[in-house]
Scaffold this motif. Structure first.
Motif, PDB file in Angstrom:
ATOM      1  N   GLN A 153       0.841  -1.188   0.000  1.00 35.75           N
ATOM      2  CA  GLN A 153       0.000   0.000   0.000  1.00 35.75           C
ATOM      3  C   GLN A 153       0.881   1.244   0.000  1.00 35.75           C
ATOM      4  OE1 GLN A 153      -2.986  -0.248   3.098  1.00 35.75           O
ATOM      5  NE2 GLN A 153      -3.423  -2.394   2.641  1.00 35.75           N
ATOM      6  N   GLY A 154       0.264   2.394  -0.140  1.00 36.75           N
ATOM      7  CA  GLY A 154       1.027   3.633  -0.265  1.00 36.75           C
ATOM      8  C   GLY A 154       1.722   4.047   1.016  1.00 36.75           C
ATOM      9  N   THR A 155       2.737   4.884   0.864  1.00 37.15           N
ATOM     10  CA  THR A 155       3.473   5.367   2.030  1.00 37.15           C
ATOM     11  C   THR A 155       2.667   6.394   2.828  1.00 37.15           C
ATOM     12  OG1 THR A 155       4.620   6.979   0.623  1.00 37.15           O
ATOM     13  CG2 THR A 155       5.746   4.903   1.045  1.00 37.15           C
ATOM     14  N   HIS A 156       1.499   6.777   2.313  1.00 39.14           N
ATOM     15  CA  HIS A 156       0.609   7.626   3.105  1.00 39.14           C
ATOM     16  C   HIS A 156       0.158   6.909   4.374  1.00 39.14           C
ATOM     17  CE1 HIS A 156      -2.276   5.085   0.957  1.00 39.14           C
ATOM     18  NE2 HIS A 156      -3.190   5.447   1.847  1.00 39.14           N
ATOM     19  N   LYS A 157       0.256   5.578   4.404  1.00 37.43           N
ATOM     20  CA  LYS A 157      -0.091   4.822   5.602  1.00 37.43           C
ATOM     21  C   LYS A 157       0.824   5.200   6.772  1.00 37.43           C
ATOM     22  CE  LYS A 157      -3.544   2.129   4.478  1.00 37.43           C
ATOM     23  NZ  LYS A 157      -4.792   2.052   5.276  1.00 37.43           N
ATOM     24  N   LEU A 158       2.057   5.542   6.469  1.00 36.09           N
ATOM     25  CA  LEU A 158       2.985   5.998   7.506  1.00 36.09           C
ATOM     26  C   LEU A 158       2.604   7.392   7.990  1.00 36.09           C
ATOM     27  CD1 LEU A 158       6.216   4.701   5.786  1.00 36.09           C
ATOM     28  CD2 LEU A 158       5.324   3.863   7.960  1.00 36.09           C
ATOM     29  N   VAL A 159       2.177   8.238   7.062  1.00 35.07           N
ATOM     30  CA  VAL A 159       1.733   9.584   7.439  1.00 35.07           C
ATOM     31  C   VAL A 159       0.570   9.490   8.421  1.00 35.07           C
ATOM     32  CG1 VAL A 159       0.832  11.783   6.610  1.00 35.07           C
ATOM     33  CG2 VAL A 159       2.511  10.526   5.235  1.00 35.07           C
ATOM     34  N   GLU A 160      -0.349   8.575   8.167  1.00 35.89           N
ATOM     35  CA  GLU A 160      -1.517   8.418   9.025  1.00 35.89           C
ATOM     36  C   GLU A 160      -1.130   8.090  10.464  1.00 35.89           C
ATOM     37  OE1 GLU A 160      -3.944   5.474   7.145  1.00 35.89           O
ATOM     38  OE2 GLU A 160      -4.411   6.741   5.407  1.00 35.89           O
ATOM     39  N   VAL A 161      -0.014   7.410  10.634  1.00 36.83           N
ATOM     40  CA  VAL A 161       0.481   7.109  11.983  1.00 36.83           C
ATOM     41  C   VAL A 161       1.088   8.354  12.616  1.00 36.83           C
ATOM     42  CG1 VAL A 161       2.171   5.802  13.325  1.00 36.83           C
ATOM     43  CG2 VAL A 161       0.888   4.679  11.490  1.00 36.83           C
ATOM     44  N   PHE A 162       2.010   8.974  11.904  1.00 37.05           N
ATOM     45  CA  PHE A 162       2.807  10.055  12.504  1.00 37.05           C
ATOM     46  C   PHE A 162       2.025  11.351  12.691  1.00 37.05           C
ATOM     47  CE2 PHE A 162       6.285   7.550  10.304  1.00 37.05           C
ATOM     48  CZ  PHE A 162       6.651   6.882  11.458  1.00 37.05           C
ATOM     49  N   GLU A 163       0.986  11.556  11.911  1.00 35.82           N
ATOM     50  CA  GLU A 163       0.232  12.799  12.063  1.00 35.82           C
ATOM     51  C   GLU A 163      -0.560  12.815  13.386  1.00 35.82           C
ATOM     52  OE1 GLU A 163      -2.359  13.105   8.743  1.00 35.82           O
ATOM     53  OE2 GLU A 163      -3.655  11.435   9.346  1.00 35.82           O
ATOM     54  N   ASN A 164      -0.621  11.687  14.072  1.00 32.73           N
ATOM     55  CA  ASN A 164      -1.317  11.599  15.354  1.00 32.73           C
ATOM     56  C   ASN A 164      -0.373  11.536  16.549  1.00 32.73           C
ATOM     57  OD1 ASN A 164      -4.150  11.495  14.529  1.00 32.73           O
ATOM     58  ND2 ASN A 164      -3.592   9.553  13.548  1.00 32.73           N
ATOM     59  N   ASP A 165       0.906  11.822  16.330  1.00 36.62           N
ATOM     60  CA  ASP A 165       1.897  11.708  17.408  1.00 36.62           C
ATOM     61  C   ASP A 165       1.603  12.605  18.607  1.00 36.62           C
ATOM     62  OD1 ASP A 165       3.323   9.718  16.217  1.00 36.62           O
ATOM     63  OD2 ASP A 165       5.040  10.948  15.643  1.00 36.62           O
ATOM     64  N   ALA A 166       0.927  13.707  18.379  1.00 33.62           N
ATOM     65  CA  ALA A 166       0.667  14.641  19.480  1.00 33.62           C
ATOM     66  C   ALA A 166      -0.211  14.030  20.565  1.00 33.62           C
ATOM     67  CB  ALA A 166       0.011  15.912  18.948  1.00 33.62           C
ATOM     68  N   TYR A 167      -0.947  12.980  20.234  1.00 31.74           N
ATOM     69  CA  TYR A 167      -1.785  12.330  21.241  1.00 31.74           C
ATOM     70  C   TYR A 167      -0.970  11.799  22.424  1.00 31.74           C
ATOM     71  CZ  TYR A 167      -6.095  12.352  18.463  1.00 31.74           C
ATOM     72  OH  TYR A 167      -7.220  12.740  17.788  1.00 31.74           O
ATOM     73  N   TYR A 168       0.308  11.530  22.193  1.00 31.52           N
ATOM     74  CA  TYR A 168       1.151  10.938  23.243  1.00 31.52           C
ATOM     75  C   TYR A 168       1.756  11.978  24.187  1.00 31.52           C
ATOM     76  CZ  TYR A 168       0.926   6.701  20.419  1.00 31.52           C
ATOM     77  OH  TYR A 168       0.488   5.609  19.710  1.00 31.52           O
ATOM     78  N   ASN A 169       1.630  13.245  23.852  1.00 35.00           N
ATOM     79  CA  ASN A 169       2.322  14.277  24.613  1.00 35.00           C
ATOM     80  C   ASN A 169       1.688  14.515  25.981  1.00 35.00           C
ATOM     81  OD1 ASN A 169       4.035  14.672  22.449  1.00 35.00           O
ATOM     82  ND2 ASN A 169       2.908  16.425  21.653  1.00 35.00           N
ATOM     83  N   ASP A 170       2.491  14.388  27.010  1.00 32.49           N
ATOM     84  CA  ASP A 170       2.126  14.858  28.348  1.00 32.49           C
ATOM     85  C   ASP A 170       3.415  15.080  29.123  1.00 32.49           C
ATOM     86  OD1 ASP A 170       2.965  12.368  29.233  1.00 32.49           O
ATOM     87  OD2 ASP A 170       0.994  11.698  29.916  1.00 32.49           O
ATOM     88  N   SER A 171       3.327  15.180  30.425  1.00 35.88           N
ATOM     89  CA  SER A 171       4.503  15.577  31.214  1.00 35.88           C
ATOM     90  C   SER A 171       5.641  14.579  31.157  1.00 35.88           C
ATOM     91  CB  SER A 171       4.100  15.805  32.677  1.00 35.88           C
ATOM     92  OG  SER A 171       3.580  14.611  33.243  1.00 35.88           O
TER      93      SER A 171
END
Length: 602
Positions: free
Chosen positions: A379-397
């Motif tokens: 499948q396309g490499t956009h599948k990787l984008v779909e993962v990384f564009e949500n990285d901010a969900y992990y941010n906390d202290s």
């Protein structure tokens, strides 16, 4: 459709190629044999020793983002002491189960064997070792053994098949002397299967009355509230098998029958009969916390991987995880780190355990699934984008996406090379090698902390997940293991497989060398540059403040692909031999098939 990030700007000075790994596929899409004897390696080009754990900060004060992990099942690694092959000599419940020809039995690997192979691991650039569970197990359940470690009876001592508590302490001390960390795999969801139900197993708990249902059907919370419950029973003579003693009390378990792994029973049900602990109980929270505080105090590990996290109520983790980190810091382990197994590709579900659940990190199953999509399913490499564009969900202290644990496969789902072998694309061995190496490059160089699953560095493949992906590194007697041809050599698992000249071993050592040299690859902010909705170029930058900027370019297609990156190489500049300078023209990079490149632009 090409996807690009229009806000991306490259610095044009100090451009240097760090590494390029390229394994070619011909224009007619037929894979060519790979000559592993003549291919140039980065170490040969550099003529310098590769960096390893010796070149890192002292283990005690080292950040998790500096690590390269090796995930190993001790029983399947190396036998350092044959005297413990049959387990306990005094406690029958933890004795026996040894049969090297049966993939479901103990094979003899142990902690002393791990210690003997520390130089092998260090040579591959490993800085942290994660062990499958090592506490004392019920040796046999049904027709299989506890070789994997997930059937714990005693949380105070190591399983006798693996050695003694003193063996474990010596191993940890030896690893620390090599500046290598040691992580334990721990379980709070369940213990070994001791508790039975009268309705399923008779008054004595020794029968099996529900064969047609293949287990004890789950009783819902509504049923329990209405008084429709199972009558729990412990078979005679087994009332005091577990340690600490409070674990022998039936009231500290849910006792609701077997889980289907979905809905409420994924929290309250037994895993194939394993006794599901009532982690909703305040007494259990306190008891489990004390158990693992004692483990930290006794053995001084550097962290924990936590099993079956999504099958425990999240409120438990919010109390348990910070308490253990605080305890470790109080006794002099300032960088103690815990990451959980949340078997899900849903970023929102994964990140809930690092935020609401107050765990420091999790294994990144979302990235693993994207690797399958792009490199196995084409499948396309956009599948990787779909993962990384949500990285901010992990941010906390205490959490961020750079602390996620990256992996290609494991002891449950199987090896990445095995997934390639069994796919519908009928990949040749040469292409399986290419795609496996490219998947590992993504694990090392995209954001997150890399993990190598033991045996991957020797070209192990396997026939599937679970037992079929738990091969022996020492010479094996299991027929279904030994009928596999290992990748990039002529060996099978019937041979000793600690070859430091294997293509994968040497390549992973080179990956680690680059990973350790450039802080941006470990701590840098990752920004998306280019992707496609079909196999092709995926490019990102890793930037560390204003000090360092790294560009990583992957090509997942079977043909060469071109991408405009906005910078050029100086004519005549020395670059890695596998890459031709005329393939970089007027700011456009032509990337060979199934390859990757890393550049430093400042």
């Amino acid at each position: 459709m090409i996807i690009t990030n229009s806000t991306f700007t490259l610095k044009r000075s100090k451009i240097a190629l760090l590494i390029l790994s390229s394994l070619f596929i011909s224009a007619c899409n037929e894979t060519k044999p790979i000559n592993t004897e003549k291919s140039a390696s980065l170490s040969e080009v550099k003529a310098l020793p590769l960096k390893n754990a010796d070149d890192l900060a002292p283990y005690l004060n080292r950040n998790i983002q500096d690590e390269v992990f090796y995930f190993v099942m001790p029983d399947r690694f190396y036998n350092g002491n044959t005297d413990n092959d049959q387990g306990s000599k005094t406690d029958i419940i933890s004795a026996g189960g040894f049969d090297k020809a049966d993939k479901g039995m103990y094979h003899g690997g142990d902690i002393q064997g791990l210690q003997a192979k520390l130089p092998y691991l260090k040579g591959m650039g490993i800085s942290a070792i994660w062990l499958t569970p090592i506490m004392r197990n019920q040796a046999m359940q049904g027709d299989s053994s506890g070789y994997h470690g997930y059937w714990i009876l005693d949380f105070n001592e190591i399983d006798p098949h693996l050695g003694s508590n003193e063996d474990l302490k010596r191993f940890i001390n030896a690893a620390h002397k090599e500046n290598i960390k040691v992580f334990f795999d721990i379980i709070t969801n369940h213990t070994a299967d001791v508790i039975k139900y009268v309705e399923c197993h008779g008054e004595d708990g020794l029968q099996y009355l529900m064969k047609e249902d293949d287990g004890c059907l789950y009783k819902t919370l509504a049923q329990v509230a209405a008084g429709d419950t199972y009558q729990a029973v412990i078979p005679k003579g087994q009332e005091n098998l577990k340690s600490p003693a409070w674990l022998n009390d039936k009231k500290y378990y849910h006792n609701q029958g077997d889980t289907t792994y979905e809905g409420e029973d994924s929290i309250y049900g037994d895993f194939s009969g394993l006794d599901d602990i009532d982690t909703n109980s305040p007494e259990v929270v306190t008891g489990m916390t004390e158990i693992f505080k004692n483990v930290i105090s006794e053995f001084k590990p550097d962290g924990f991987r936590i099993d079956t996290v999504k099958h425990v109520n999240i409120e438990f983790w919010a109390e348990f995880a910070p308490a253990l980190v605080d305890h470790a810091k109080a006794i002099g382990i300032p960088e103690f780190f815990m990451f959980g197994e949340v078997y899900s590709g849903d970023v929102k579900e994964l990140s809930a355990y690092t935020t609401i659940g107050k765990m420091q990190s999790v294994l990144d199953f979302s990235l693993q699934f994207a690797l399958q999509d792009t490199l196995i399913k084409q499948q396309g490499t956009h599948k990787l984008v779909e993962v990384f564009e949500n990285d901010a969900y992990y941010n906390d202290s205490d959490s961020n996406a750079n602390q996620l644990l990256n992996f290609t496969g494991n002891h449950d789902m199987g090896r990445f090379s095995g997934m390639l072998k069994s796919s519908d694309f009928n990949y040749s061995e040469a292409e399986i090698i290419q795609r496996t190496l490219l998947a590992h490059a993504m694990v090392y160089f995209l954001r997150g902390v890399p993990i190598v699953y033991y045996g991957d560095e020797q070209g192990f493949v396997g026939d599937g997940g679970d037992k079929d992906s738990r091969q022996d590194m020492m010479p094996s007697l299991v027929d279904s293991y030994n009928d596999d041809d290992l990748l990039a050599n002529i060996k099978t698992t019937a041979d000793d497989n600690f070859d430091e000249n294997h293509l994968f071993y040497k390549t992973f050592a080179e990956y680690a060398d680059i990973y350790y040299q450039y802080p941006a690859l470990r701590f840098g902010e990752q920004k998306f540059i280019n992707a496609d909705n079909k196999p092709g170029v995926f490019a990102v930058s890793r930037t560390l403040k204003d000090e360092e900027e790294i560009i990583i370019v992957f090509n997942t297609a079977k043909t060469e692909k071109s991408v405009a990156l906005g910078f050029t190489l100086k004519n005549g500049e020395k670059i890695y031999p596998a890459f031709k300078s005329d393939e970089f023209v007027d700011g456009t990079l032509t990337v060979p098939p199934l390859s990757f490149a890393i550049y430093q632009v400042r």
